[in-house]
Design a protein around this motif. Structure first.
Motif, PDB file in Angstrom:
ATOM      1  N   SER A 110       0.831  -1.217   0.000  1.00 36.55           N
ATOM      2  CA  SER A 110       0.000   0.000   0.000  1.00 36.55           C
ATOM      3  C   SER A 110       0.859   1.258   0.000  1.00 36.55           C
ATOM      4  O   SER A 110       1.896   1.326   0.653  1.00 36.55           O
ATOM      5  CB  SER A 110      -0.893   0.024   1.246  1.00 36.55           C
ATOM      6  N   HIS A 125      -4.559  -1.056   0.693  1.00 33.01           N
ATOM      7  CA  HIS A 125      -5.387  -2.065   1.341  1.00 33.01           C
ATOM      8  C   HIS A 125      -5.848  -1.543   2.705  1.00 33.01           C
ATOM      9  O   HIS A 125      -5.034  -1.296   3.586  1.00 33.01           O
ATOM     10  CB  HIS A 125      -4.607  -3.363   1.531  1.00 33.01           C
ATOM     11  N   TYR A 131      -6.724  -7.354   3.117  1.00 30.99           N
ATOM     12  CA  TYR A 131      -6.395  -6.584   4.307  1.00 30.99           C
ATOM     13  C   TYR A 131      -6.382  -7.490   5.540  1.00 30.99           C
ATOM     14  O   TYR A 131      -5.434  -7.452   6.349  1.00 30.99           O
ATOM     15  CB  TYR A 131      -7.397  -5.456   4.481  1.00 30.99           C
TER      16      TYR A 131
END
Length: 324
Positions: A110, A125, A131
């Motif tokens: 990310s 995420h 996640y």
């Protein structure tokens, strides 16, 4: 575990003739990395793309270097045949001795920016199955680190941002500080104020802040989603932290002529400056058009001249590869 996203497949790699080198490398004995899927590698996954374990199945950090596949890779690099390594990418050309232990954490890719040299679109995420999976990985990592009462350098942000990532933010919250561990955090710097666990800064031995520019105009061209004023505010804050800091610029056609201003910025803050060469991450169909650091590139002569003029003020990766 040798899945299709790896740089090689086992069979295609094995078909290549093994050329014995007159140098050896010991990094597979002390360096390891974790990728976005939670696979564990000795050395760096981009250089030795063969997973040796899965993070969720490890019972200790130390066990990484004692896996059966770890031993196979170590025997190869000890002998100098590098059967499992992409030595063209890592740049090795002489003996590499044993180094202190390092763990490169790339669980989350990310980032709050979408720089064209790195990715085709924004990757972040914050919800969903990926996640949740990554959260489980950082909880497992934190648990392993709690039991690892040995010297270890942790590098976070190899393929995402160490501050912007919600996953890493959670890791900092649950991680119990151990004075035997030290951190190197890699970031674009824009969200450096966001860490809740301020105690962790006592263990940060170096910040790597990638800015890829020396002027506002270029910065907002190559760092899509970033704002120069916010960057400067962050650099002022970092200076107050009194943490050894390195500013980085990945040199390319779009920022080549910012090199003098980049050097000025490094000197203004008292930060180390480092110019990296452009890697092909598959985000540009015309990668060679953007590259400037090889002799066949149209702007190579300009790059060469700038590098010669600035090499005493900032570091250049391609010079280090030759002289290291």
């Amino acid at each position: 575990m040798q899945t299709n996203d790896l740089k090689y497949t086992w069979r295609s790699k094995q078909r290549l003739p093994v050329q014995k080198r007159n140098f050896t490398c010991m990094q597979s004995h002390t360096i390891a990395s974790i990728d976005t899927m939670g696979r564990v590698f000795v050395c760096m996954d981009c250089w030795v793309p063969w997973p040796v374990a899965e993070l969720r199945k490890l019972d200790s950090i130390d066990s990484i270097w004692h896996q059966p596949n770890s031993k196979r890779i170590q025997r190869s690099t000890n002998r100098g045949n590098f059967k499992f390594c992409d030595i063209a990418s890592c740049g090795i050309h002489k003996d590499v001795p044993v180094k202190p232990r390092e763990l490169h954490i790339g669980i989350d890719d990310s980032c709050n920016l979408r720089c064209p040299s790195c990715r085709e679109h924004l990757i972040f995420h914050s919800t969903g199955t990926q996640y949740e999976h990554k959260l489980k990985l950082v909880y497992q990592l934190s648990s392993l680190l709690e039991r690892h009462n040995q010297q270890l350098r942790l590098i976070i942000g190899s393929n995402g941002d160490a501050f912007a990532s919600s996953i890493y933010q959670q890791f900092y919250r649950v991680y119990n500080c151990n004075p035997l561990h030290e951190f190197e955090l890699r970031t674009n710097g824009l969200m450096v104020r966001s860490i809740d666990n301020i105690d962790i800064f006592q263990q940060v031995k170096q910040l790597h802040v990638s800015i890829d520019a020396g002027t506002e105009k270029t910065y907002e061209l190559v760092r899509l989603g970033g704002r120069w004023r916010k960057l400067i505010d962050s650099l002022n804050y970092i200076q107050q932290l009194d943490v050894p800091t390195r500013l980085l610029l990945t040199v390319q056609r779009s920022n080549l002529y910012d090199l003098p201003q980049f050097a000025d910025l490094c000197e203004h803050y008292g930060f180390e400056g480092w110019v990296n060469i452009l890697q092909d991450w598959g985000t540009w169909p015309n990668y060679e058009h953007h590259r400037v650091h090889t002799v066949q590139d149209k702007l190579y002569n300009d790059y060469s001249e700038l590098r010669e003029n600035l090499k005493d003020r900032i570091n250049f990766e391609d010079l280090k590869l030759v002289t290291a």
